[in-house]
Design a protein around this motif. Structure first.
Motif, PDB file in Angstrom:
ATOM      1  N   SER A  59      -4.421   3.983  -1.684  1.00 38.04           N
ATOM      2  CA  SER A  59      -3.114   4.140  -2.313  1.00 38.04           C
ATOM      3  C   SER A  59      -3.246   4.225  -3.832  1.00 38.04           C
ATOM      4  N   ARG A  99      -1.184   2.979  -5.672  1.00 37.29           N
ATOM      5  CA  ARG A  99      -0.656   1.701  -6.158  1.00 37.29           C
ATOM      6  C   ARG A  99      -1.762   0.691  -6.434  1.00 37.29           C
ATOM      7  N   CYS A 116       0.829  -1.208   0.000  1.00 40.88           N
ATOM      8  CA  CYS A 116       0.000   0.000   0.000  1.00 40.88           C
ATOM      9  C   CYS A 116       0.867   1.263   0.000  1.00 40.88           C
ATOM     10  N   TYR A 117       1.700   1.422   1.021  1.00 41.36           N
ATOM     11  CA  TYR A 117       2.588   2.597   1.056  1.00 41.36           C
ATOM     12  C   TYR A 117       3.756   2.311   1.995  1.00 41.36           C
ATOM     13  N   TRP A 139       6.579   3.762   4.856  1.00 42.95           N
ATOM     14  CA  TRP A 139       6.700   4.783   5.888  1.00 42.95           C
ATOM     15  C   TRP A 139       7.932   4.482   6.730  1.00 42.95           C
TER      16      TRP A 139
END
Length: 314
Positions: free
Chosen positions: A293, A295, A163-164, A166
């Motif tokens: 996201s 993505r 998803c992302y 961090w």
């Protein structure tokens, strides 16, 4: 044979072969559960469970195969229900989300609000827990979509997608001696009290691994699952905080504290979304995933749902 028998067998396994607990979960009686399971065994001509007296001790080898079939049957029954709901009410229903506290507090509010704007008749049911609990809620179909950083890839029954990324940040009171350091090292951090997440939450594994690789033992004086709790104790001067960067960004920034990036110390973390393999995903579930996201697209998700567990690794 019938669906009630299948559900009784499945719930008995989920409840560690405790038929009393299985009966409570299914709002029925323990003798009724026991009788239904025995009737199913008689019809199949095998023992699903090995017993010692009247007590169930373990799942038999043929029982394991039966459980796999029951899983498929009940999953498809739930899919049929969702398909019916989808076409009976295209823009209404309940979206059940399983996630960790950090995602629920810092990441999901924006996407949830946008979904409600797009689907005002959809209600949200938010279930919070550890990453392993998130996985369990997905597999038991308490939730349709899950989101976490740790553990989700450990379950072959789940489809997980990146998803992302961090990073962790270091959080100090303004007057802390390390604030003035141009470069903070793990050796520096090993000399001071630390406040961070519980071992099963929010990328804690990477923090522990970083210290272990340098043969350092961090002095963690307080663990919590809530970033705001961690920041509260940092403000009290109990130690240096290590939190997810989302907890110190934008409106979540805390003026009393200083944040320094921690990627050079602990690396980057990858948050993932997850679905139960083989599940039917309603349109607003797919739309919510897209909101999480750039993505993620419904085409990618549907392709992943019909692929193998390793098709969509970064």
């Amino acid at each position: 044979m019938n669906l009630h028998q299948f559900r009784f067998v499945q719930e008995a396994v989920r409840r560690n072969l405790n038929l009393t607990e299985a009966a409570k979960a299914l709002h029925t009686s323990q003798p009724g559960v026991s009788k239904a399971i025995i009737e199913l065994e008689d019809e199949l001509g095998i023992e699903i469970f090995a017993r010692h007296g009247k007590r169930i001790k373990r799942v038999t080898e043929p029982g394991l195969q039966v459980l796999k079939s029951i899983e498929v049957i009940l999953r498809e029954v739930n899919n049929l229900k969702r398909i019916g709901e989808q076409y009976a009410a295209q823009d209404s229903g309940t979206l059940s989300i399983a996630t960790t506290h950090t995602q629920a507090r810092y990441v999901l509010p924006g996407p949830v609000a946008k979904l409600r704007q797009a689907y005002p008749k959809v209600s949200i049911s938010l279930h919070q827990g550890s990453p392993d609990q998130v996985a369990k809620m997905l597999m038991e179909e308490v939730a349709e979509i899950g989101m976490a950083t740790e553990s989700l890839t450990n379950y072959p029954d789940l489809v997980t997608l990146p998803c992302y990324e961090w990073q962790h940040v270091l959080v100090f009171p303004h007057d802390h001696p390390l604030v003035g350091r141009e470069r903070i090292t793990l050796e520096d951090l090993a000399q001071v009290p630390l406040i961070t997440y519980h071992p099963s939450f929010t990328g804690r594994t990477r923090i522990d691994q970083a210290f272990a690789l340098r043969h350092l033992r961090p002095n963690i004086v307080l663990e919590a699952i809530d970033s705001d709790v961690i920041k509260t104790y940092v403000k009290l001067g109990m130690g240096v905080g290590i939190v997810a960067e989302m907890a110190m960004q934008g409106d979540n920034a805390t003026p009393d504290l200083v944040a320094r990036p921690g990627a050079q110390l602990f690396g980057h973390n990858l948050a993932r979304v997850a679905f139960k393999r083989g599940s039917y995903l309603r349109q607003f579930v797919l739309r919510f995933a897209e909101l999480l996201s750039d993505r993620l697209s419904r085409e990618l998700i549907m392709k992943a749902m019909s692929g193998t567990p390793d098709d969509y690794e970064l």
